[in-house]
Write a protein that holds these residues in place. Structure first.
Motif, PDB file in Angstrom:
ATOM      1  N   LEU B  36      51.743  39.592 -51.196  1.00 53.47           N
ATOM      2  CA  LEU B  36      52.350  38.402 -51.788  1.00 53.47           C
ATOM      3  C   LEU B  36      51.308  37.756 -52.692  1.00 53.47           C
ATOM      4  O   LEU B  36      50.206  37.431 -52.234  1.00 53.47           O
ATOM      5  N   VAL B  37      51.660  37.599 -53.957  1.00 49.00           N
ATOM      6  CA  VAL B  37      50.693  37.094 -54.944  1.00 49.00           C
ATOM      7  C   VAL B  37      51.341  35.981 -55.749  1.00 49.00           C
ATOM      8  O   VAL B  37      52.440  36.164 -56.295  1.00 49.00           O
ATOM      9  N   ASP B  38      50.665  34.844 -55.824  1.00 47.09           N
ATOM     10  CA  ASP B  38      51.179  33.707 -56.581  1.00 47.09           C
ATOM     11  C   ASP B  38      50.487  33.656 -57.936  1.00 47.09           C
ATOM     12  O   ASP B  38      49.258  33.487 -57.994  1.00 47.09           O
ATOM     13  N   GLU B  39      51.258  33.826 -58.991  1.00 50.50           N
ATOM     14  CA  GLU B  39      50.684  33.841 -60.336  1.00 50.50           C
ATOM     15  C   GLU B  39      50.520  32.434 -60.902  1.00 50.50           C
ATOM     16  O   GLU B  39      50.027  32.260 -62.015  1.00 50.50           O
ATOM     17  N   ARG B  40      50.910  31.407 -60.134  1.00 53.11           N
ATOM     18  CA  ARG B  40      50.689  30.026 -60.577  1.00 53.11           C
ATOM     19  C   ARG B  40      49.277  29.588 -60.232  1.00 53.11           C
ATOM     20  O   ARG B  40      48.586  28.938 -60.996  1.00 53.11           O
ATOM     21  N   MET B  43      47.520  31.283 -53.391  1.00 53.92           N
ATOM     22  CA  MET B  43      48.532  31.134 -52.353  1.00 53.92           C
ATOM     23  C   MET B  43      48.058  30.098 -51.342  1.00 53.92           C
ATOM     24  O   MET B  43      46.866  29.957 -51.085  1.00 53.92           O
ATOM     25  N   PRO B  44      49.003  29.372 -50.735  1.00 50.58           N
ATOM     26  CA  PRO B  44      48.594  28.557 -49.588  1.00 50.58           C
ATOM     27  C   PRO B  44      48.122  29.470 -48.462  1.00 50.58           C
ATOM     28  O   PRO B  44      48.455  30.654 -48.440  1.00 50.58           O
ATOM     29  N   ARG B  45      47.337  28.919 -47.555  1.00 45.83           N
ATOM     30  CA  ARG B  45      46.869  29.728 -46.433  1.00 45.83           C
ATOM     31  C   ARG B  45      48.055  30.147 -45.581  1.00 45.83           C
ATOM     32  O   ARG B  45      48.887  29.317 -45.200  1.00 45.83           O
ATOM     33  N   MET B  46      48.142  31.425 -45.297  1.00 44.33           N
ATOM     34  CA  MET B  46      49.215  31.923 -44.436  1.00 44.33           C
ATOM     35  C   MET B  46      48.975  31.413 -43.017  1.00 44.33           C
ATOM     36  O   MET B  46      47.878  31.556 -42.475  1.00 44.33           O
ATOM     37  N   MET B  47      50.002  30.810 -42.421  1.00 47.52           N
ATOM     38  CA  MET B  47      49.834  30.130 -41.139  1.00 47.52           C
ATOM     39  C   MET B  47      50.010  31.050 -39.942  1.00 47.52           C
ATOM     40  O   MET B  47      49.658  30.685 -38.830  1.00 47.52           O
ATOM     41  N   SER B  48      50.580  32.217 -40.146  1.00 49.75           N
ATOM     42  CA  SER B  48      50.868  33.093 -39.014  1.00 49.75           C
ATOM     43  C   SER B  48      49.624  33.889 -38.617  1.00 49.75           C
ATOM     44  O   SER B  48      49.115  34.679 -39.419  1.00 49.75           O
ATOM     45  N   SER B  51      50.117  37.611 -39.138  1.00 48.21           N
ATOM     46  CA  SER B  51      50.002  38.163 -40.490  1.00 48.21           C
ATOM     47  C   SER B  51      48.538  38.407 -40.843  1.00 48.21           C
ATOM     48  O   SER B  51      48.210  39.376 -41.534  1.00 48.21           O
ATOM     49  N   HIS B  52      47.653  37.567 -40.352  1.00 49.86           N
ATOM     50  CA  HIS B  52      46.216  37.795 -40.601  1.00 49.86           C
ATOM     51  C   HIS B  52      45.733  39.025 -39.834  1.00 49.86           C
ATOM     52  O   HIS B  52      44.954  39.830 -40.350  1.00 49.86           O
TER      53      HIS B  52
END
Lengths: 231, 111
Positions: B36-40, B43-48, B51-52
């Motif tokens: 998942l990549v945010d081009e703006r 990314m916010p820190r993934m909370m799960s 997932s880490h």
């Protein structure tokens, strides 16, 4: 953004920025039992992902479900996506994602085989036995009420074959306009044939943003696109 | 970094590559593990936590498959086709940690 590298993918993974996707194409009724078995194993191990879930991940980083997410993705707009795959996903509680080549749906049934063969849409024997190969716009509208539908260009086109403004209008802008008019929603995602990502061509990237897409699916990533620049 | 011992060798990696490229795709789906990549912006820190944990294992495995299948002496770093091949094998073999295709290539992940 440049082309993805192993290192950039690893960095995203280490940050927890991962999502599982399973891609399908034609899903003939003859294979429904096997498809249901396969999807059931995914439904058991993973949680469904709605568009709202995807947006929340990008806005807040939060995932509210007890299992990791999975997106079953049914490409092209086959009739059997609506008649075979979607009912199975409904039964299993999975949210299915349908990237649709919009001109495939608009092509009259007697020309759909030719359209498919002219535009790299893979056909299985059963596709040729029915009255039509593509789903109807009415079926797409029904799918949009409980699943996610979005354009996969108009003609199943790759970025490399979209060369000028007319091509962009036909393959990027019109598919969203037509889909939105049918569903009454805003299609937020897009995917090119061959899964090209954002950052390869500013000509194409600007069109995706200008058309109003939010997400681009590619072979390696799901990218959240920039907002349109104010005029 | 995740803590795991590599048990993948070049032969196993090439076997997996061949297997995942010779499937009947009208009979089974194509599993993919996407970034998942945010081009703006970032990314916010993934909370799960899961997932880490999974991401760390996937990152290590991807590096191993890349080393075995697409070494930098042969493939450019930005060769997207090479990146895709390594990711295809990764997803084919390890899409669901609880049900790996090849147990000797499996990794334990705990949230």
């Amino acid at each position: 953004m440049s082309a993805p590298t192993i290192e950039s993918q690893q960095q995203a993974f280490r940050n927890g920025q991962i999502l599982r996707v399973v891609n399908y194409h034609s899903t003939p009724a003859a294979g429904a039992e096997a498809l249901e078995h396969e999807l059931a194993t995914y439904a058991e191990a993973f949680s469904p992902v709605t568009m709202e879930d995807l947006e929340a991940l990008f806005e807040t980083g939060e995932w509210h479900k007890d299992k990791p997410g999975v997106l079953p993705v049914f490409y092209e707009g086959y009739r059997n996506s609506a008649t075979v795959a979607a009912p199975i996903c409904d039964k299993l509680g999975l949210t299915a994602w349908f990237p649709v080549a919009t001109r495939f749906l608009s092509t009259s049934p007697e020309h759909q085989e030719t359209f498919a063969r002219a535009h790299s849409i893979y056909l299985v024997e059963e596709d040729l036995a029915g009255e039509r190969i593509a789903m109807t716009w009415e079926e797409l509208n029904e799918l949009s009420e409980r699943h996610v539908v979005f354009p996969h260009t108009a003609s199943h086109a790759g970025l490399e074959s979209v060369l000028d403004d007319d091509d962009l209008q036909r393959e990027v802008f019109e598919p969203k306009a037509r889909m939105d008019a049918v569903t009454g929603q805003s299609a937020k995602a897009f995917v090119w044939l061959h899964g090209s990502g954002y950052g390869r061509s500013s000509f194409h990237d600007r069109a995706l943003i200008g058309a109003g897409y939010t997400f681009l699916f590619s072979n390696t990533m799901i990218q959240r696109l920039p907002e349109p620049s104010p005029e | 970094m995740s803590e795991h011992q590599s048990q993948i060798d070049a032969t196993a990696a090439h076997d997996l590559l061949r297997e995942c490229h010779t499937r009947r795709l009208d009979r089974e789906g194509i599993p993919m593990v996407l970034a998942l990549v945010d081009e703006r912006d970032a990314m916010p820190r993934m909370m799960s936590p899961q997932s880490h944990a999974e991401g760390a294992v996937y990152a290590d495995l991807l590096g191993e498959y890349a080393t075995l299948l697409t070494p930098t002496e042969v493939f450019r770093r930005a060769d997207e086709g090479a990146v895709i091949v390594a990711m295809q094998v990764l997803a084919y073999a390890h899409f669901a940690f609880s049900n790996p295709r090849h147990s000797d290539a499996d990794r334990e992940v705990s949230a």
